[in-house]
Motif scaffolding. Structure first.
Motif, mmCIF file in Angstrom:
data_model
loop_
_atom_site.group_PDB
_atom_site.id
_atom_site.type_symbol
_atom_site.label_atom_id
_atom_site.label_comp_id
_atom_site.label_asym_id
_atom_site.label_seq_id
_atom_site.Cartn_x
_atom_site.Cartn_y
_atom_site.Cartn_z
ATOM 1 N N SER A 10 0.511 -10.472 13.578
ATOM 2 C CA SER A 10 1.771 -10.321 12.838
ATOM 3 C C SER A 10 1.531 -10.328 11.334
ATOM 4 O O SER A 10 2.041 -9.467 10.610
ATOM 5 N N THR A 11 0.765 -11.299 10.861
ATOM 6 C CA THR A 11 0.529 -11.366 9.417
ATOM 7 C C THR A 11 -0.338 -10.198 8.943
ATOM 8 O O THR A 11 -0.167 -9.731 7.816
ATOM 9 N N THR A 12 -1.225 -9.725 9.789
ATOM 10 C CA THR A 12 -2.008 -8.545 9.419
ATOM 11 C C THR A 12 -1.084 -7.336 9.288
ATOM 12 O O THR A 12 -1.209 -6.550 8.345
ATOM 13 N N GLY A 13 -0.154 -7.199 10.208
ATOM 14 C CA GLY A 13 0.816 -6.102 10.117
ATOM 15 C C GLY A 13 1.662 -6.199 8.865
ATOM 16 O O GLY A 13 1.891 -5.203 8.163
ATOM 17 N N ILE A 14 2.142 -7.401 8.568
ATOM 18 C CA ILE A 14 2.943 -7.605 7.357
ATOM 19 C C ILE A 14 2.106 -7.285 6.124
ATOM 20 O O ILE A 14 2.582 -6.645 5.179
ATOM 21 N N THR A 15 0.844 -7.706 6.136
ATOM 22 C CA THR A 15 -0.064 -7.433 5.020
ATOM 23 C C THR A 15 -0.221 -5.937 4.808
ATOM 24 O O THR A 15 -0.141 -5.444 3.672
ATOM 25 N N LEU A 16 -0.430 -5.210 5.883
ATOM 26 C CA LEU A 16 -0.638 -3.764 5.762
ATOM 27 C C LEU A 16 0.623 -3.039 5.290
ATOM 28 O O LEU A 16 0.549 -2.093 4.499
ATOM 29 N N VAL A 17 1.780 -3.501 5.744
ATOM 30 C CA VAL A 17 3.028 -2.905 5.272
ATOM 31 C C VAL A 17 3.202 -3.173 3.779
ATOM 32 O O VAL A 17 3.569 -2.267 3.011
ATOM 33 N N LEU A 18 2.943 -4.410 3.350
ATOM 34 C CA LEU A 18 3.050 -4.726 1.917
ATOM 35 C C LEU A 18 2.038 -3.930 1.091
ATOM 36 O O LEU A 18 2.367 -3.427 0.014
ATOM 37 N N LEU A 19 0.815 -3.813 1.592
ATOM 38 C CA LEU A 19 -0.195 -3.018 0.884
ATOM 39 C C LEU A 19 0.242 -1.560 0.770
ATOM 40 O O LEU A 19 0.066 -0.925 -0.273
ATOM 41 N N SER A 20 0.803 -1.040 1.845
ATOM 42 C CA SER A 20 1.287 0.344 1.825
ATOM 43 C C SER A 20 2.416 0.514 0.824
ATOM 44 O O SER A 20 2.462 1.498 0.081
ATOM 45 N N LEU A 25 4.181 2.545 -4.405
ATOM 46 C CA LEU A 25 4.771 2.365 -5.732
ATOM 47 C C LEU A 25 3.806 2.742 -6.854
ATOM 48 O O LEU A 25 4.222 3.209 -7.911
ATOM 49 N N SER A 26 2.514 2.518 -6.608
ATOM 50 C CA SER A 26 1.530 2.811 -7.649
ATOM 51 C C SER A 26 0.958 4.220 -7.542
ATOM 52 O O SER A 26 0.067 4.588 -8.295
ATOM 53 N N GLY A 27 1.467 5.021 -6.589
ATOM 54 C CA GLY A 27 1.047 6.412 -6.491
ATOM 55 C C GLY A 27 -0.132 6.675 -5.579
ATOM 56 O O GLY A 27 -0.658 7.788 -5.564
ATOM 57 N N ALA A 28 -0.546 5.696 -4.815
ATOM 58 C CA ALA A 28 -1.673 5.897 -3.896
ATOM 59 C C ALA A 28 -1.238 6.787 -2.731
ATOM 60 O O ALA A 28 -0.080 6.794 -2.328
ATOM 61 N N LYS A 29 -2.182 7.518 -2.186
ATOM 62 C CA LYS A 29 -1.881 8.429 -1.080
ATOM 63 C C LYS A 29 -2.406 7.923 0.265
ATOM 64 O O LYS A 29 -1.894 8.306 1.304
ATOM 65 N N VAL A 30 -3.443 7.091 0.251
ATOM 66 C CA VAL A 30 -4.064 6.634 1.499
ATOM 67 C C VAL A 30 -4.451 5.167 1.404
ATOM 68 O O VAL A 30 -4.566 4.608 0.319
ATOM 69 N N ILE A 31 -4.641 4.564 2.575
ATOM 70 C CA ILE A 31 -5.239 3.227 2.676
ATOM 71 C C ILE A 31 -6.550 3.403 3.433
ATOM 72 O O ILE A 31 -6.580 4.040 4.485
ATOM 73 N N CYS A 32 -7.607 2.841 2.911
ATOM 74 C CA CYS A 32 -8.914 2.960 3.561
ATOM 75 C C CYS A 32 -8.939 2.159 4.857
ATOM 76 O O CYS A 32 -8.345 1.085 4.942
#
Length: 132
Positions: A10-20, A25-32
């Motif tokens: 659950s926290t990993t999912g929340i982390t990934l959503v927040l990172l996304s 917001l900062s203009g990134a296109k992908v997550i590694c």
């Protein structure tokens, strides 16, 4: 153990959503892909540490919360150094993310406990209304 695995995921999912969200917001296109596994590893270490901190109880909820959040921040700072996260994510962002993730986790836990209380109350009412 099952609850710990669910909490880690659950926290990993929340982390990934927040990172996304932050990336968007900062203009990134992908997550590694490596970021996904690094986040999973950090969450595993955090939750294993929480298992240890639960053994030390305090009568002050603020102390327990500060210990949990402080521990999570230390783990994230350490992982940030190991995985060079600071090239793309500032330290203050990791601290804010860890606090937000902790708050979301607390809210989810409150909802889960509330649901369990309602279920127990329903079962008790049924038991008390049955004729003997």
């Amino acid at each position: 153990m099952r609850r710990t695995i669910i909490n880690i995921m659950s926290t990993t999912g929340i982390t990934l959503v927040l990172l996304s969200f932050i990336g968007m917001l900062s203009g990134a296109k992908v997550i590694c892909i490596s970021s996904v596994f690094q986040s999973l590893a950090a969450n595993i270490v955090i939750h294993l540490g929480y298992l240890l901190t639960r053994k030390f109880e305090s009568k002050y909820i603020v102390v327990e919360t500060a210990l949990d959040i402080g521990y999570a921040i230390i783990v994230l700072i350490s992982f940030g150094c190991i995985f060079h996260w600071y090239t793309s994510t500032p330290l203050w962002m990791l601290i804010i993310m860890s606090i937000l993730i902790y708050i979301v986790g607390l809210l989810l836990n409150i909802f889960r406990i509330r649901k369990e209380i309602d279920t127990i109350n329903t079962l008790l009412k049924r038991r008390n209304t049955k004729p003997n």
